[in-house]
Design a protein around this motif. Structure first.
Motif, PDB file in Angstrom:
ATOM      1  N   VAL A  30      -0.509   4.827  -4.361  1.00 14.28           N
ATOM      2  CA  VAL A  30      -0.447   3.790  -5.396  1.00 14.28           C
ATOM      3  C   VAL A  30      -0.355   2.395  -4.766  1.00 14.28           C
ATOM      4  O   VAL A  30      -1.101   1.474  -5.135  1.00 14.28           O
ATOM      5  N   ILE A  31       0.536   2.235  -3.780  1.00 14.73           N
ATOM      6  CA  ILE A  31       0.710   0.921  -3.145  1.00 14.73           C
ATOM      7  C   ILE A  31      -0.581   0.494  -2.449  1.00 14.73           C
ATOM      8  O   ILE A  31      -0.998  -0.667  -2.517  1.00 14.73           O
ATOM      9  N   ALA A  32      -1.251   1.458  -1.794  1.00 14.65           N
ATOM     10  CA  ALA A  32      -2.498   1.129  -1.104  1.00 14.65           C
ATOM     11  C   ALA A  32      -3.563   0.677  -2.098  1.00 14.65           C
ATOM     12  O   ALA A  32      -4.323  -0.256  -1.816  1.00 14.65           O
ATOM     13  N   PHE A  37      -7.103  -3.413  -4.415  1.00 18.92           N
ATOM     14  CA  PHE A  37      -7.660  -4.206  -5.503  1.00 18.92           C
ATOM     15  C   PHE A  37      -7.213  -5.662  -5.411  1.00 18.92           C
ATOM     16  O   PHE A  37      -7.966  -6.571  -5.780  1.00 18.92           O
ATOM     17  N   GLY A  38      -6.008  -5.909  -4.868  1.00 16.73           N
ATOM     18  CA  GLY A  38      -5.588  -7.288  -4.621  1.00 16.73           C
ATOM     19  C   GLY A  38      -6.543  -7.979  -3.670  1.00 16.73           C
ATOM     20  O   GLY A  38      -6.977  -9.114  -3.904  1.00 16.73           O
ATOM     21  N   LEU A  41      -9.842  -8.768  -5.447  1.00 15.67           N
ATOM     22  CA  LEU A  41      -9.756  -9.914  -6.351  1.00 15.67           C
ATOM     23  C   LEU A  41      -9.711 -11.225  -5.583  1.00 15.67           C
ATOM     24  O   LEU A  41     -10.203 -12.245  -6.036  1.00 15.67           O
ATOM     25  N   MET A  42      -9.107 -11.181  -4.354  1.00 14.01           N
ATOM     26  CA  MET A  42      -8.955 -12.431  -3.609  1.00 14.01           C
ATOM     27  C   MET A  42     -10.137 -12.724  -2.710  1.00 14.01           C
ATOM     28  O   MET A  42     -10.065 -13.610  -1.871  1.00 14.01           O
ATOM     29  N   GLY A  43     -11.208 -11.958  -2.795  1.00 10.02           N
ATOM     30  CA  GLY A  43     -12.395 -12.337  -2.039  1.00 10.02           C
ATOM     31  C   GLY A  43     -12.879 -11.330  -1.024  1.00 10.02           C
ATOM     32  O   GLY A  43     -13.808 -11.615  -0.274  1.00 10.02           O
ATOM     33  N   ALA A  44     -12.283 -10.150  -0.979  1.00  6.92           N
ATOM     34  CA  ALA A  44     -12.704  -9.164   0.010  1.00  6.92           C
ATOM     35  C   ALA A  44     -14.132  -8.703  -0.209  1.00  6.92           C
ATOM     36  O   ALA A  44     -14.816  -8.303   0.728  1.00  6.92           O
ATOM     37  N   MET A  48     -14.812  -9.836   3.654  1.00  7.31           N
ATOM     38  CA  MET A  48     -14.071  -8.966   4.555  1.00  7.31           C
ATOM     39  C   MET A  48     -14.939  -7.847   5.088  1.00  7.31           C
ATOM     40  O   MET A  48     -15.754  -7.281   4.365  1.00  7.31           O
ATOM     41  N   ASP A  49     -14.727  -7.489   6.380  1.00 10.29           N
ATOM     42  CA  ASP A  49     -15.331  -6.265   6.880  1.00 10.29           C
ATOM     43  C   ASP A  49     -14.344  -5.114   6.656  1.00 10.29           C
ATOM     44  O   ASP A  49     -13.194  -5.329   6.246  1.00 10.29           O
ATOM     45  N   LEU A  50     -14.781  -3.885   6.924  1.00 11.14           N
ATOM     46  CA  LEU A  50     -13.945  -2.729   6.578  1.00 11.14           C
ATOM     47  C   LEU A  50     -12.636  -2.651   7.365  1.00 11.14           C
ATOM     48  O   LEU A  50     -11.607  -2.322   6.779  1.00 11.14           O
ATOM     49  N   PRO A  51     -12.638  -2.928   8.691  1.00  8.50           N
ATOM     50  CA  PRO A  51     -11.336  -2.874   9.382  1.00  8.50           C
ATOM     51  C   PRO A  51     -10.334  -3.847   8.779  1.00  8.50           C
ATOM     52  O   PRO A  51      -9.159  -3.521   8.617  1.00  8.50           O
ATOM     53  N   THR A  52     -10.825  -5.046   8.404  1.00  9.84           N
ATOM     54  CA  THR A  52      -9.921  -6.027   7.798  1.00  9.84           C
ATOM     55  C   THR A  52      -9.412  -5.519   6.460  1.00  9.84           C
ATOM     56  O   THR A  52      -8.224  -5.673   6.134  1.00  9.84           O
ATOM     57  N   LEU A  53     -10.320  -4.911   5.687  1.00 11.33           N
ATOM     58  CA  LEU A  53      -9.917  -4.388   4.376  1.00 11.33           C
ATOM     59  C   LEU A  53      -8.831  -3.317   4.531  1.00 11.33           C
ATOM     60  O   LEU A  53      -7.876  -3.264   3.756  1.00 11.33           O
TER      61      LEU A  53
END
Lengths: 140, 127
Positions: A30-32, A37-38, A41-44, A48-53
């Motif tokens: 749930v936390i993940a 989704f946070g 919403l903030m621009g991923a 963002m690339d996948l490691p950053t995500l």
């Protein structure tokens, strides 16, 4: 006549951790998802690339992603809400993971002396990981 | 000799899909613990000492091959864990445990395929 009531079983470490593993596993999912989704919403989606995500999903801390291209990274991810989620996932994740390691190790190394040794090493390791991670969360 | 017999019996044990998912759950779980430990150690070494060892560990887990393995571990362990939680909470559903396993792989496939696609595209673009 002796009582036919069965004696209440003593709660062992393994019984308690069996329950904890399921509760914490569900909580981590749930936390993940909240972190995932946070980030979206903030621009991923575009920045963002996948490691950053993966970093943001599991440990949404401004210090954790120094190379992120998100312009307002500190604005979006600082604050009590994200800090609380970080501490929760650290405590759940460290306990769940190190207890899992204990279960695997104790299945493979049995013996009167080795089990307390495994538990002692992992206990110290568990406290150290949580202390380091919580210090990072509270640093800013 | 006795030990060899036990190993031979173990190798012939036909647990089928539930047995393999139990094993895969362990392997992916230990994999994630080792990754997080390496990650914390690398960050610590790099930030405190500017150590080359930290950068060397970083280079390993920033490689596309490692990302493919890591995404497999995370997505598989999460989905398999959810299946285990649901079946443990509602033991009557154990009748459908084989269906549950197929449903789990059907859920896993598109999510992991998307991750693989993005990792491979980025690796090919040479960023």
């Amino acid at each position: 006549m002796r009582s036919t009531h069965p004696r209440r079983p003593r709660i062992t470490l393994d019984m308690a951790m069996w329950v904890f593993t399921r509760v914490s596993g569900a909580a981590i999912v749930v936390i993940a998802l909240v972190g995932f989704f946070g980030a979206m919403l903030m621009g991923a989606r575009t920045q963002m690339d996948l490691p950053t995500l993966l970093r943001w999903t599991f440990f949404p801390n401004p210090n954790h992603v120094v190379n992120s291209n998100i312009p307002d990274v500190a604005v979006g991810w600082s604050g009590l809400f994200w800090q609380t989620l970080q501490i929760l996932i650290v405590v759940f994740g460290a306990t769940h993971g190190i207890n899992g390691l204990r279960a695997v190790l104790e299945d493979h190394f049995r013996g009167p002396r080795i089990q307390p040794a495994i538990r002692a090493v992992l206990f110290v390791f568990w406290l150290a990981v949580m202390a380091i991670a919580i210090a990072v969360v509270l640093a800013d | 000799m006795q030990n060899l017999k036990v190993i031979a019996q173990g190798a012939r044990y036909r647990g089928g899909n539930p047995m393999w998912s139990w094993l895969l759950h362990r392997v992916t779980g230990v994999g994630m613990v080792l990754f997080v430990v390496a990650h914390i150690a690398a960050s610590f070494l790099t930030q405190r000492f500017g150590s080359g060892a930290g950068m060397a560990i970083n280079a390993v887990y920033e490689s596309p091959a490692f990302q493919l393995v890591m995404y497999f571990c995370v997505i598989y362990h999460a989905l398999n864990g959810v299946r285990v939680i649901i079946l443990d909470a509602r033991p009557s559903l154990m009748r459908f445990q084989h269906e549950a396993l197929w449903l789990q792989w059907l859920t896993f496939a598109p999510i992991y395929a998307l991750a693989v696609l993005l990792i491979v595209l980025r690796a090919m673009s040479g960023e």
